[in-house]
Design a protein around this motif. Structure first.
Motif, PDB file in Angstrom:
ATOM      1  N   HIS B  96       0.824  -1.214   0.000  1.00 36.41           N
ATOM      2  CA  HIS B  96       0.000   0.000   0.000  1.00 36.41           C
ATOM      3  C   HIS B  96       0.856   1.262   0.000  1.00 36.41           C
ATOM      4  O   HIS B  96       1.985   1.255   0.475  1.00 36.41           O
ATOM      5  N   LEU B  97       0.269   2.313  -0.501  1.00 31.61           N
ATOM      6  CA  LEU B  97       0.882   3.641  -0.398  1.00 31.61           C
ATOM      7  C   LEU B  97      -0.100   4.533   0.333  1.00 31.61           C
ATOM      8  O   LEU B  97      -1.272   4.622  -0.070  1.00 31.61           O
ATOM      9  N   TRP B  98       0.354   5.182   1.379  1.00 33.80           N
ATOM     10  CA  TRP B  98      -0.538   5.996   2.211  1.00 33.80           C
ATOM     11  C   TRP B  98      -0.030   7.411   2.313  1.00 33.80           C
ATOM     12  O   TRP B  98       1.170   7.647   2.362  1.00 33.80           O
ATOM     13  N   TYR B  99      -0.964   8.332   2.406  1.00 34.67           N
ATOM     14  CA  TYR B  99      -0.650   9.666   2.894  1.00 34.67           C
ATOM     15  C   TYR B  99      -1.137   9.730   4.339  1.00 34.67           C
ATOM     16  O   TYR B  99      -2.281   9.335   4.620  1.00 34.67           O
ATOM     17  N   VAL B 100      -0.285  10.212   5.222  1.00 41.95           N
ATOM     18  CA  VAL B 100      -0.693  10.410   6.614  1.00 41.95           C
ATOM     19  C   VAL B 100      -0.640  11.906   6.887  1.00 41.95           C
ATOM     20  O   VAL B 100       0.396  12.540   6.639  1.00 41.95           O
ATOM     21  N   ALA B 101      -1.749  12.457   7.351  1.00 49.58           N
ATOM     22  CA  ALA B 101      -1.780  13.888   7.658  1.00 49.58           C
ATOM     23  C   ALA B 101      -1.931  14.063   9.157  1.00 49.58           C
ATOM     24  O   ALA B 101      -2.773  13.422   9.777  1.00 49.58           O
ATOM     25  N   LYS B 102      -1.098  14.913   9.716  1.00 43.05           N
ATOM     26  CA  LYS B 102      -1.166  15.181  11.162  1.00 43.05           C
ATOM     27  C   LYS B 102      -1.738  16.588  11.313  1.00 43.05           C
ATOM     28  O   LYS B 102      -1.035  17.587  11.085  1.00 43.05           O
TER      29      LYS B 102
END
Lengths: 76, 503
Positions: B96-102
């Motif tokens: 998988h490829l994820w974007y994680v936003a904080k």
């Protein structure tokens, strides 16, 4: 003649406790005294040590608080 | 001064309190001994030593993401009304490829599929299984179990997590957050055993209802302190009998136990009371007042750092192109890119190996090894309540759980109500530790509680073990006095009568 058990005979003058020869059994044994003294010493040491460590920590903390502004800090 | 009837009452209270508090008291002492033995030879203490997996299990190039960072920022703004984010990260997990936003430094992260844009958090077990399986070198997932977890970095009281049992080369249990699959804690056999004894028998916490169990704990501790006070009273009142009893009656069971109980109690009772008070203070920090202790009270409520979601960020392909010459040659793809804004400049945190700290590169391509302390302090100031003034204290490496190793950090002291020391990673400006005054006062109490007086392991442990044996002996002899057995009872009755006559 048999003594009447209901009659209480007062102690004679010679048997009465007198200053000087009467020993009240109110003293601790040596072991108890040793335990009491060592226990008290240990508690004293422990509490003193805690106070010392806290005081040292507070002093060090205050010294750190008197640091320099970030702009004067080295960059490496 | 005190009526004999009242002395009798004190004796009865001492007896019954002692019997009733045997289990918690013995539990505290035995668990302390177990915790001491468990951690005695543990390398790196409870944090343990782990080989983290350096690479994702599947090679996925980050520029294979069909959505770029700006698309995710647009989504955050339009779908979720988020105007600023702390950072944004693109990473590969399994295939998988994820974007994680904080969104802020203290909120749970949001995860989006980098190919479809679909929101993935809270992560389902299937995805967390992938994360857990590639966390440790040579590891595989045996079991996942849902739970909640306290963590100092988040505003939420309890985070949704999974406890993942890992088999293979490094058997462990990982506590992984459900928001982004971050490893919050690692437990090995030693730390797990420690935690079990600590929670069950040292602080008596049997569920997450801290108020309930703490009340019980403190009532028991107060009971034991009362027990020792009553014991000393009896010791004092019975001094006339003491000399008689110890003079020539040592062969009788009850009297032998009574003499030993009196002596052990006199020596160890006071220390026990001091230790209970110190322990009660320590538990305040680690239990009911953990939030201010861990520095959560210093979180700013009006944080406005990071960058606006309207900002245009460089694409993954551009970044990979810029940094490719600066990274050590490897056949494996870059594992993660994180976008941050440090001061006014865009910076990229490029992770080549998951077991190493990322390289920080400015948008110009220049590496950032250390930030200017003034800038690091300003970044941290945005995250401290009231945005108060601060002073630079120095440099001190601090443990970063994500990598299970200390990172170089600046230390600043802020003028907030908690006088919080904030430790900031030198290259990223990440706040990695907050230590308010309350926490800084913890050390001396812990030293006393652990008998860590000399720093010499043998001496300190001998002292602690002696104290523990004395308390256990006190408990055992107390029971023997109360229950001397059939044979002892007859002799005791005669002796007690004789001693009272003598007194």
């Amino acid at each position: 003649m048999k003594e009447d058990p209901s009659v209480i005979t007062p102690p004679t003058l010679a048997e009465a406790p007198r200053k000087g020869n009467y020993k009240r059994p109110t003293s601790f044994s040596r072991g108890d005294v040793a335990a009491l003294v060592s226990g008290a010493l240990l508690v004293f040491t422990l509490v003193s040590l805690l106070c010392f460590l806290v005081a040292e920590n507070v002093m060090r903390d205050r010294a750190v608080g008197a640091g320099r502004p970030a702009s004067a800090a080295p960059t490496h | 001064l005190v009526a004999p009837r009242n002395k009798g009452r004190v004796a009865a209270w001492h007896r019954w309190l002692g019997l009733a508090l045997t289990v918690p008291l013995a539990g505290w002492v035995i668990s302390a001994a177990v915790m001491m033995l468990v951690t005695m030879n543990a390398p790196n203490g409870l944090a343990g030593v782990y080989k983290l997996n350096p690479y994702n299990s599947t090679d996925v190039r980050l520029d294979a993401a069909t959505l770029d960072a700006n698309a995710i920022l647009g989504k955050l703004a339009s779908d979720h009304g988020i105007e600023r984010v702390y950072w944004l990260r693109l990473q590969s997990r399994g295939q998988h490829l994820w974007y994680v936003a904080k969104p802020t430094p203290y909120d749970l992260a949001m995860v989006f599929d980098a190919r479809s844009g679909k929101r993935l958090d809270p992560l389902p077990d299937s995805l967390l299984s992938v994360v857990a399986g590639e966390a440790l070198l040579g590891g595989h997932v045996v079991q996942l179990e849902s739970a909640t977890e306290y963590n100092r970095y988040y505003e939420a009281d309890r985070l949704p997590v999974v406890r993942a049992t890992i088999g293979g080369e490094q058997p462990a249990r990982l506590v992984i957050s459900r928001d982004e699959g971050r490893t919050l804690r690692r437990l090995n056999a030693e730390s797990e055993r420690f935690e079990w004894w600590y929670r069950a028998f040292h602080v008596n916490q049997y569920s997450n209802h801290i108020a309930l169990w703490t009340t019980l704990l403190y009532v028991c501790a107060a009971g034991v302190i009362a027990l020792t006070v009553l014991g000393y009273l009896l010791f004092w009142w019975r001094r006339p009998r003491a000399s008689f009893l110890s003079a020539g009656q040592s062969g009788v069971p009850q009297m032998r136990s009574r003499n030993l109980h009196r002596k052990l109690g006199t020596v160890a009772g006071g220390i026990l009371s001091v230790q209970l008070l110190v322990g009660a203070y320590l538990w305040l920090s680690l239990g009911p007042l953990e939030d201010p202790f861990r520095g959560k009270a210093s979180f700013s409520t009006d944080w406005a750092g990071g960058f606006a979601t309207s900002r245009a960020l460089a694409s993954p392909a551009t970044i990979l192109n810029v940094v490719s010459e600066r990274l050590a040659p490897t056949t494996r793809p870059v594992q993660a890119i994180e976008w941050r804004v440090l001061g006014n400049q865009e910076a990229w945190l490029v992770t080549s190996r998951l077991d190493e700290a990322p390289r920080v590169v400015a948008a110009s391509g220049a590496p950032i090894d250390t930030l200017d302390p003034a800038l690091a302090g300003e970044i941290a100031r945005e995250e401290v309540v009231g945005k108060p003034s601060f002073v630079f204290v120095g440099s001190s490496p601090q443990m970063w759980m994500d990598l299970n190793r200390p990172l170089p950090a600046y230390q600043f002291r802020f003028n907030d109500p908690g006088q919080t020391d904030v430790y900031v990673a030198k290259n990223t400006g990440q706040v990695i530790q907050r230590r308010p005054w309350f926490w800084r006062m913890f050390g001396p109490f812990l030293t006393v509680h652990m008998f860590a007086f000399t720093g010499n392991k043998v001496v300190d442990m001998t002292l602690l073990a002696t104290f523990q044996l004395a308390v256990l002996g006190m408990i055992a002899t107390g029971w023997r006095v109360r229950f001397p057995g059939k044979q002892g009872r007859g002799k005791n009755a005669a002796l007690t009568a004789a001693s009272e006559k003598a007194a």
